[in-house]
Design a protein around this motif. Structure first.
Motif, short mmCIF file in Angstrom:
data_model
loop_
_atom_site.label_atom_id
_atom_site.label_comp_id
_atom_site.label_asym_id
_atom_site.label_seq_id
_atom_site.Cartn_x
_atom_site.Cartn_y
_atom_site.Cartn_z
N LEU A 74 -7.44 6.28 3.63
CA LEU A 74 -7.49 5.45 2.42
C LEU A 74 -7.34 3.97 2.74
CD1 LEU A 74 -5.58 7.72 -0.11
CD2 LEU A 74 -8.03 7.54 0.30
N VAL A 75 -6.59 3.62 3.78
CA VAL A 75 -6.50 2.20 4.14
C VAL A 75 -7.88 1.69 4.56
CG1 VAL A 75 -5.52 0.52 5.75
CG2 VAL A 75 -4.05 2.23 4.68
N GLN A 76 -8.64 2.52 5.24
CA GLN A 76 -10.00 2.12 5.61
C GLN A 76 -10.85 1.91 4.36
OE1 GLN A 76 -10.71 1.39 8.88
NE2 GLN A 76 -12.45 0.42 7.92
N LYS A 77 -10.64 2.72 3.35
CA LYS A 77 -11.36 2.54 2.07
C LYS A 77 -10.96 1.22 1.41
CE LYS A 77 -13.11 6.75 2.16
NZ LYS A 77 -14.31 6.93 2.92
N ILE A 78 -9.66 0.89 1.50
CA ILE A 78 -9.18 -0.39 0.97
C ILE A 78 -9.82 -1.54 1.74
CG2 ILE A 78 -7.15 -1.88 0.67
CD1 ILE A 78 -5.53 0.74 0.22
N ILE B 135 0.86 -1.18 0.00
CA ILE B 135 0.00 0.00 0.00
C ILE B 135 0.90 1.23 0.00
CG2 ILE B 135 -1.72 1.33 1.27
CD1 ILE B 135 -2.60 -1.36 2.57
N ALA B 136 0.73 2.08 -0.99
CA ALA B 136 1.52 3.32 -1.09
C ALA B 136 0.55 4.47 -1.39
CB ALA B 136 2.58 3.20 -2.18
N THR B 137 0.60 5.48 -0.53
CA THR B 137 -0.32 6.61 -0.64
C THR B 137 0.38 7.84 -1.19
OG1 THR B 137 -1.61 5.77 1.22
CG2 THR B 137 -1.88 8.10 0.71
N ASN B 138 -0.29 8.51 -2.10
CA ASN B 138 0.17 9.79 -2.61
C ASN B 138 0.13 10.78 -1.45
OD1 ASN B 138 0.19 12.39 -3.78
ND2 ASN B 138 -0.77 11.64 -5.65
N PRO B 139 1.24 11.49 -1.15
CA PRO B 139 1.27 12.42 -0.02
C PRO B 139 0.17 13.48 -0.08
CG PRO B 139 3.46 12.20 -0.98
CD PRO B 139 2.51 11.44 -1.86
N TYR C 124 -1.96 1.06 13.94
CA TYR C 124 -2.74 1.60 12.82
C TYR C 124 -3.61 0.52 12.18
CZ TYR C 124 -4.01 3.85 8.48
OH TYR C 124 -4.73 4.35 7.43
N TYR C 125 -3.01 -0.62 11.87
CA TYR C 125 -3.78 -1.67 11.20
C TYR C 125 -4.84 -2.26 12.13
CZ TYR C 125 -0.70 -1.44 7.15
OH TYR C 125 -0.02 -1.02 6.05
N THR C 126 -4.59 -2.32 13.42
CA THR C 126 -5.63 -2.81 14.33
C THR C 126 -6.77 -1.78 14.41
OG1 THR C 126 -4.40 -2.05 16.27
CG2 THR C 126 -4.15 -4.36 15.66
N LYS C 127 -6.46 -0.51 14.35
CA LYS C 127 -7.52 0.52 14.32
C LYS C 127 -8.35 0.41 13.04
CE LYS C 127 -5.24 3.88 17.26
NZ LYS C 127 -4.43 5.09 17.31
N CYS C 128 -7.74 -0.11 11.98
CA CYS C 128 -8.46 -0.31 10.71
C CYS C 128 -9.30 -1.58 10.72
CB CYS C 128 -7.48 -0.35 9.54
SG CYS C 128 -6.74 1.25 9.16
N GLY C 129 -9.24 -2.34 11.83
CA GLY C 129 -10.07 -3.53 11.96
C GLY C 129 -9.37 -4.86 11.84
N PHE C 130 -8.06 -4.85 11.63
CA PHE C 130 -7.31 -6.09 11.53
C PHE C 130 -6.96 -6.62 12.92
CE2 PHE C 130 -6.53 -4.32 7.34
CZ PHE C 130 -6.57 -5.43 6.53
N ASP C 131 -6.91 -7.93 13.05
CA ASP C 131 -6.38 -8.57 14.24
C ASP C 131 -4.89 -8.76 14.03
OD1 ASP C 131 -8.87 -8.88 15.56
OD2 ASP C 131 -9.29 -10.67 14.36
N PHE C 132 -4.08 -8.38 15.01
CA PHE C 132 -2.64 -8.62 14.95
C PHE C 132 -2.41 -10.05 15.40
CE2 PHE C 132 1.54 -8.24 17.29
CZ PHE C 132 2.31 -8.32 16.14
N LEU C 133 -1.88 -10.89 14.52
CA LEU C 133 -1.68 -12.30 14.82
C LEU C 133 -0.31 -12.59 15.41
CD1 LEU C 133 -3.31 -13.93 11.67
CD2 LEU C 133 -4.37 -13.32 13.84
N GLY C 134 0.54 -11.59 15.47
CA GLY C 134 1.87 -11.77 16.04
C GLY C 134 2.96 -11.73 14.99
N LEU C 135 4.16 -12.07 15.46
CA LEU C 135 5.35 -12.05 14.60
C LEU C 135 5.64 -13.46 14.11
CD1 LEU C 135 7.57 -9.77 16.84
CD2 LEU C 135 6.38 -9.11 14.75
N SER C 136 6.17 -13.54 12.90
CA SER C 136 6.52 -14.82 12.31
C SER C 136 7.87 -14.68 11.62
CB SER C 136 5.45 -15.25 11.30
OG SER C 136 5.81 -16.45 10.66
#
Length: 168
Positions: free
Chosen positions: A98-102, A87-91, A132-144
């Motif tokens: 926009l991530v929420q739109k995605i 994901i790359a956003t135009n400044p 940020y991504y958890t605020k967008c609704g994603f669950d953080f599954l941890g590090l791998s």
């Protein structure tokens, strides 16, 4: 605002946005995007897997999708998911959620394609992006810790990734 597949005419703008994102990453993080191969993006465009948000005839944001990501997701790759990358956003359009739109688009895209999850990853342990991504609704599954990164872009070599998932 409109979400569309990117076209070959968008290549220069896609790479401009990648460069801006990479330059920003270099100011904040030790791991940053490499210079991506043009052929990778051309293939994604040909396969209708490269996307853009267009606002007032300008590309506001780009990203890529795939339905399989075994080197990053391992055994979980067998789950029906859409994977979002780069994901790359135009400044000029930052701060417009926009991530929420995605995410909103991704839910419908996943359902239309018979998928149950939207997934994404980031390289490293980045508390800001995790928040940020958890605020967008994603669950953080941890590090791998990635094992076999052959064929992945260079920033995945010997990397630990943060994994995120959202049910749809």
């Amino acid at each position: 605002m409109e979400i569309q597949n990117s076209t070959l005419n968008d290549i220069e703008e896609i790479f401009r946005l990648y460069k801006i994102a990479t330059d920003f990453q270099k100011t904040r993080f030790t791991v940053h995007w490499p210079e991506f191969e043009r052929r990778l993006v051309e293939t994604e465009i040909a396969e209708s897997r490269q996307w853009k948000i267009v606002i007032n005839d300008q590309i506001a944001c780009v990203w890529a999708t795939t339905f399989s990501d075994p080197k990053i997701w391992g055994e979980r790759n067998s789950d029906p998911a859409v994977y979002i990358h780069r994901i790359a956003t135009n400044p000029d359009f930052r701060g417009q959620n926009l991530v929420q739109k995605i995410v909103e688009w991704g839910k419908q895209y996943a359902l239309t394609n018979g998928k149950k999850f939207i997934r994404l990853d980031t390289v490293g342990d980045n508390p800001g992006l995790i928040s940020y991504y958890t605020k967008c609704g994603f669950d953080f599954l941890g590090l791998s810790k990635l094992k076999d990164t052959a064929g992945l872009p260079a920033h995945y070599n010997n990397a630990t990734v943060s994994l995120f998932e959202m049910g749809v």
